[in-house]
Design a protein around this motif. Structure first.
Motif, mmCIF file in Angstrom:
data_model
loop_
_atom_site.group_PDB
_atom_site.id
_atom_site.type_symbol
_atom_site.label_atom_id
_atom_site.label_comp_id
_atom_site.label_asym_id
_atom_site.label_seq_id
_atom_site.Cartn_x
_atom_site.Cartn_y
_atom_site.Cartn_z
ATOM 1 N N VAL A 230 -24.102 -19.699 7.993
ATOM 2 C CA VAL A 230 -22.725 -20.090 7.687
ATOM 3 C C VAL A 230 -22.708 -21.519 7.128
ATOM 4 N N VAL A 231 -23.489 -22.401 7.769
ATOM 5 C CA VAL A 231 -23.584 -23.794 7.311
ATOM 6 C C VAL A 231 -24.038 -23.839 5.853
ATOM 7 N N ILE A 232 -25.079 -23.055 5.543
ATOM 8 C CA ILE A 232 -25.643 -23.109 4.193
ATOM 9 C C ILE A 232 -24.677 -22.509 3.172
ATOM 10 N N VAL A 233 -24.015 -21.440 3.559
ATOM 11 C CA VAL A 233 -23.035 -20.847 2.646
ATOM 12 C C VAL A 233 -21.923 -21.852 2.360
ATOM 13 N N VAL A 253 -15.938 -27.698 14.328
ATOM 14 C CA VAL A 253 -14.924 -26.633 14.371
ATOM 15 C C VAL A 253 -15.231 -25.641 15.496
ATOM 16 N N ASP A 254 -16.502 -25.254 15.597
ATOM 17 C CA ASP A 254 -16.881 -24.277 16.619
ATOM 18 C C ASP A 254 -16.640 -24.845 18.017
ATOM 19 N N THR A 255 -17.073 -26.086 18.238
ATOM 20 C CA THR A 255 -16.948 -26.675 19.574
ATOM 21 C C THR A 255 -15.482 -26.897 19.943
ATOM 22 N N LEU A 256 -14.727 -27.477 19.026
ATOM 23 C CA LEU A 256 -13.314 -27.727 19.327
ATOM 24 C C LEU A 256 -12.561 -26.413 19.513
ATOM 25 N N GLY A 257 -12.903 -25.404 18.698
ATOM 26 C CA GLY A 257 -12.257 -24.098 18.809
ATOM 27 C C GLY A 257 -12.458 -23.501 20.190
ATOM 28 N N ARG A 258 -13.712 -23.549 20.653
ATOM 29 C CA ARG A 258 -14.000 -22.985 21.969
ATOM 30 C C ARG A 258 -13.307 -23.756 23.075
ATOM 31 N N ALA A 259 -13.177 -25.075 22.889
ATOM 32 C CA ALA A 259 -12.592 -25.890 23.950
ATOM 33 C C ALA A 259 -11.070 -25.824 23.959
ATOM 34 N N PHE A 260 -10.459 -25.825 22.792
ATOM 35 C CA PHE A 260 -9.011 -26.060 22.766
ATOM 36 C C PHE A 260 -8.159 -24.913 22.245
ATOM 37 N N LEU A 261 -8.773 -23.885 21.692
ATOM 38 C CA LEU A 261 -7.956 -22.836 21.092
ATOM 39 C C LEU A 261 -7.132 -22.095 22.147
ATOM 40 N N SER A 283 -14.485 -17.501 18.698
ATOM 41 C CA SER A 283 -15.816 -17.098 18.272
ATOM 42 C C SER A 283 -15.819 -16.656 16.814
ATOM 43 N N MET A 284 -14.636 -16.365 16.267
ATOM 44 C CA MET A 284 -14.571 -15.931 14.870
ATOM 45 C C MET A 284 -14.265 -17.072 13.910
ATOM 46 N N LEU A 285 -13.922 -18.227 14.485
ATOM 47 C CA LEU A 285 -13.358 -19.320 13.684
ATOM 48 C C LEU A 285 -14.257 -19.746 12.512
ATOM 49 N N ILE A 286 -15.540 -19.977 12.791
ATOM 50 C CA ILE A 286 -16.392 -20.505 11.714
ATOM 51 C C ILE A 286 -16.608 -19.468 10.608
ATOM 52 N N TYR A 287 -16.545 -18.183 10.988
ATOM 53 C CA TYR A 287 -16.734 -17.155 9.959
ATOM 54 C C TYR A 287 -15.497 -17.067 9.067
ATOM 55 N N LEU A 288 -14.337 -17.266 9.693
ATOM 56 C CA LEU A 288 -13.112 -17.292 8.894
ATOM 57 C C LEU A 288 -13.127 -18.503 7.966
ATOM 58 N N LEU A 289 -13.611 -19.630 8.515
ATOM 59 C CA LEU A 289 -13.740 -20.842 7.703
ATOM 60 C C LEU A 289 -14.638 -20.579 6.497
ATOM 61 N N MET A 290 -15.745 -19.871 6.759
ATOM 62 C CA MET A 290 -16.668 -19.532 5.682
ATOM 63 C C MET A 290 -15.969 -18.698 4.605
ATOM 64 N N ALA A 291 -15.173 -17.730 5.054
ATOM 65 C CA ALA A 291 -14.467 -16.872 4.099
ATOM 66 C C ALA A 291 -13.534 -17.702 3.228
ATOM 67 N N LEU B 117 -24.152 -10.611 6.644
ATOM 68 C CA LEU B 117 -24.706 -10.807 7.986
ATOM 69 C C LEU B 117 -23.737 -11.597 8.860
ATOM 70 N N ALA B 118 -23.179 -12.659 8.297
ATOM 71 C CA ALA B 118 -22.293 -13.520 9.083
ATOM 72 C C ALA B 118 -21.033 -12.769 9.505
ATOM 73 N N PHE B 119 -20.441 -11.994 8.605
ATOM 74 C CA PHE B 119 -19.212 -11.278 8.976
ATOM 75 C C PHE B 119 -19.485 -10.241 10.061
ATOM 76 N N THR B 120 -20.654 -9.583 9.964
ATOM 77 C CA THR B 120 -20.982 -8.607 10.988
ATOM 78 C C THR B 120 -21.178 -9.289 12.331
ATOM 79 N N GLN B 121 -21.791 -10.463 12.279
ATOM 80 C CA GLN B 121 -21.972 -11.228 13.515
ATOM 81 C C GLN B 121 -20.619 -11.609 14.106
ATOM 82 N N MET B 122 -19.679 -11.911 13.221
ATOM 83 C CA MET B 122 -18.324 -12.234 13.680
ATOM 84 C C MET B 122 -17.736 -11.055 14.455
ATOM 85 N N LEU B 123 -17.893 -9.849 13.904
ATOM 86 C CA LEU B 123 -17.365 -8.666 14.595
ATOM 87 C C LEU B 123 -18.099 -8.432 15.916
#
Lengths: 305, 308
Positions: A230-233, A253-261, A283-291, B117-123
């Motif tokens: 995710v970081v590299i993307v 984002v991940d740490t704050l999300g887990r702590a405060f969401l 747990s989905m936050l960083i992937y949504l950020l990536m999107a 891969l990342a989206f699947t991991q999200m699910l």
């Protein structure tokens, strides 16, 4: 009180971010220069963590254990490069993914054969185990500050090596046009091995520092590896600067999300709804950020080529 | 001709297996082959996008999980109608595939691999954090999907349902890949610039294939839930995605029979290694690496001429 809590979580986020960066830097260089997808990068992280724990138990010294973890991962990385990965540089990404997937299975099983399937925890020496008072009422673990410091120091060293040395010049040149670099008479094979070993050692460093914070167990590498993707993307392939920015963003984002969401949602939704939705969303936050980043900048924030 | 003979032989052997296994007192094999056939459906659907479309999706297990969770969640709320459950499984998988595909197909190469891969991991993490549905531990399937005429609780009947569906799905994929749609999909894989030049924008074709593959894998997931009786987030793990990819590669990318052969080969080798040593993955890993390095054409390559 709340301010202190936010500040501490922010530090936690930064600390996780620099660890992600150590992983991402190696991976993004290998991707950028060799055009190689290495899923086994997470295995090197795991190897670093295990070697450090075993080294600490064996020598009785945390510092020596860390050194064993670092040097050991460097050696393991170079051996893997020469034995298995070298044959894959000319193959397409699919083959690389599958072969390094095979490597992951191998390493996870090897580690659980040697050290068992359960989690290991490494003890900290007295000089790292304490807390430090950053300001009145805030006690922060020394170890996490040390991790943050080592990570930032590594980032500076890496920046110096990549932008100010001959090796760094070759690395950057290799990332933008490797055929040209080879044509100019650079031993590209040696450069590959060096860069790979370099990246492996950074992954090992991240792993050995992760030991005392997270559980050391088989499969630990894959958990962080996917976040590193995710970081590299987000950062852009082949860009060390992108890896740093992406890693800090994802870590925080991940740490704050887990702590405060969850508490944040609780102010808007019913407590039960927040209880259910908070962790799921966090747990989905960083992937949504990536999107979102992909939708705006498909090649990442810092495109290197 | 060889292809036709192969299919007649394969179907005959698979159809004859339950009576033979029962006669030998080895019902375990009915269970094993049923599992293989269900995962072969998932592999066949992946082959559509990976083998024919050139999209290296490292997240195909997502749809297996969504299919399984759809069935299981509906059963949890007392809805056991198989038609409804399976329709929801297929529909939900198609929708998620549409969302993931719409974002990830814009990217290419390494990005596509990492994003899927990342989206699947999200699910996967979503599955873990859903405490209502068992979270990390997963949930038991309350009742098997209720279908007219057949009873999935009966091991042999369920076996034949899986067999018929597998053959149907493989046939559907065969029809799709040989249709005009399939030709465009394959053309944009083998030479994107040229297929653009003759007037096809690959994006909608790729997205449509991605959605079809997701929907079909959702059906496999619905069957898989009935097979295992227990649903865990692990269905969506990256290891499962990797396994599906290996089935396609081992069997032969972009071939009709490949995914099926690959599913049989991989899972039977796994089963043999498991019977032999507890640390079977230590051997499977290097075996997989060797097969990637030296066995590129796959099992189907031995059988039929490659279309690519």
């Amino acid at each position: 009180m709340t301010g202190t809590l936010v500040f501490e979580q922010l530090l936690n986020g930064l600390q996780y971010g620099v660890m992600l960066f150590l992983m991402a830097a190696g991976l993004t260089l290998v991707l950028g220069i060799m055009n190689m997808v290495n899923l086994a990068h997470g295995s090197l992280y795991m190897v670093g963590a295990y070697l450090a724990v075993a080294g600490t138990q064996w020598t009785g010294s945390y510092a020596l254990g860390a050194l064993i973890g670092f040097a050991g991962t460097l050696v393991v990385g170079m051996v893997v490069e020469v034995v298995a990965l070298r044959a894959l540089y000319q193959r397409d990404h699919l083959d690389q993914v599958l072969a390094t997937f095979g490597l992951i299975l191998f390493f996870n099983e090897l580690v659980s054969m040697i050290w068992g399937r359960g989690s290991l925890y490494s003890a900290l020496p007295a000089w790292l185990a304490g807390h430090v008072e950053l300001f009145a009422g805030s006690r922060y673990p020394v170890y996490r500050l040390a991790v943050l410091g080592v990570g930032l120091l590594t980032a500076v060293i890496l920046w110096y090596v990549v932008t100010r040395t001959r090796l760094g010049m070759l690395i950057r040149a290799g990332a933008s046009n490797r055929t040209m670099v080879a044509a100019l008479g650079v031993n590209i094979r040696l450069l590959y091995t060096v860069v790979f070993g370099f990246g492996a050692a950074l992954a090992g460093l991240a792993g050995l520092m992760a030991g005392p914070i997270y559980a050391v167990q088989p499969g630990m590498g894959e958990l962080i590896l996917i976040q590193v993707f995710v970081v590299i993307v987000i950062g852009g392939i082949g860009s060390v600067r992108g890896a740093l920015v992406g890693a800090i963003i994802v870590g925080v984002v991940d740490t704050l999300g887990r702590a405060f969401l969850k508490p944040l949602l609780a102010t808007m939704l019913s407590p039960t709804a927040a209880e259910a939705a908070g962790p799921a969303l966090a747990s989905m936050l960083i992937y949504l950020l990536m999107a979102v980043v992909l939708a705006v900048k498909p090649a990442g924030l810092f495109q290197s080529r | 001709m060889r292809g036709k003979l192969f299919w007649i032989a394969a179907i005959t052997v698979l159809a004859a297996l339950p009576p033979v296994a029962s006669a030998l007192g080895e019902p375990f094999y009915i269970d094993l082959v049923r599992r293989i056939m269900i995962l072969a459906i998932a592999a066949a659907s992946l082959n559509l996008i990976l083998g024919y479309g050139g999209m290296v999706s490292f997240g195909h297990a997502a749809y297996l999980g969504i299919g399984a969770y759809s069935v299981s969640i509906l059963a949890f709320y007392g809805i056991t109608s198989g038609w409804l459950q399976w329709a929801v499984a297929i529909g939900a998988s198609a929708l998620v595939a549409l969302a993931i595909g719409a974002v990830s197909i814009r990217a290419s190469g390494v990005y596509f691999i990492m994003i899927t891969l990342a989206f699947t991991q999200m699910l996967y993490y979503l599955g873990i954090s859903l405490e209502v549905f068992g979270g990390d531990d997963g949930m038991r399937l309350k009742a098997k999907s209720a279908l007219p005429l057949v009873d999935l609780g009966d091991a042999v009947q369920f076996y034949y349902v899986a067999l018929v569906l597998m053959i149907t799905c493989v046939f559907i994929i065969f029809k799709i890949t040989n249709s005009r749609f399939g030709m465009v999909l394959r053309a944009s894989k083998s030479n994107e610039a040229r297929s653009r030049a003759i007037g096809f924008s690959p994006y909608p074709y790729r997205l449509a294939a991605f959605v079809i593959a997701g929907a079909m894998c959702g059906l496999a997931g619905a069957l898989y839930a009935n097979h295992t009786n227990y649903i865990v987030p692990g269905f969506m793990s990256w290891v499962q995605s990797g396994d599906l990819m290996f089935m396609v590669i081992l069997g032969g990318m972009g071939t009709t029979a490949g995914p099926m052969l690959g599913a049989f080969a991989l899972l039977i080798v796994e089963e043999i290694l498991k019977g032999w040593t507890e640390h079977w993955q230590l051997w499977l890993g290097p075996l997989l690496i060797l097969s990637v390095l030296f066995f590129k054409r796959g099992l189907a390559g031995l059988l039929e001429r490659r279309d690519a």
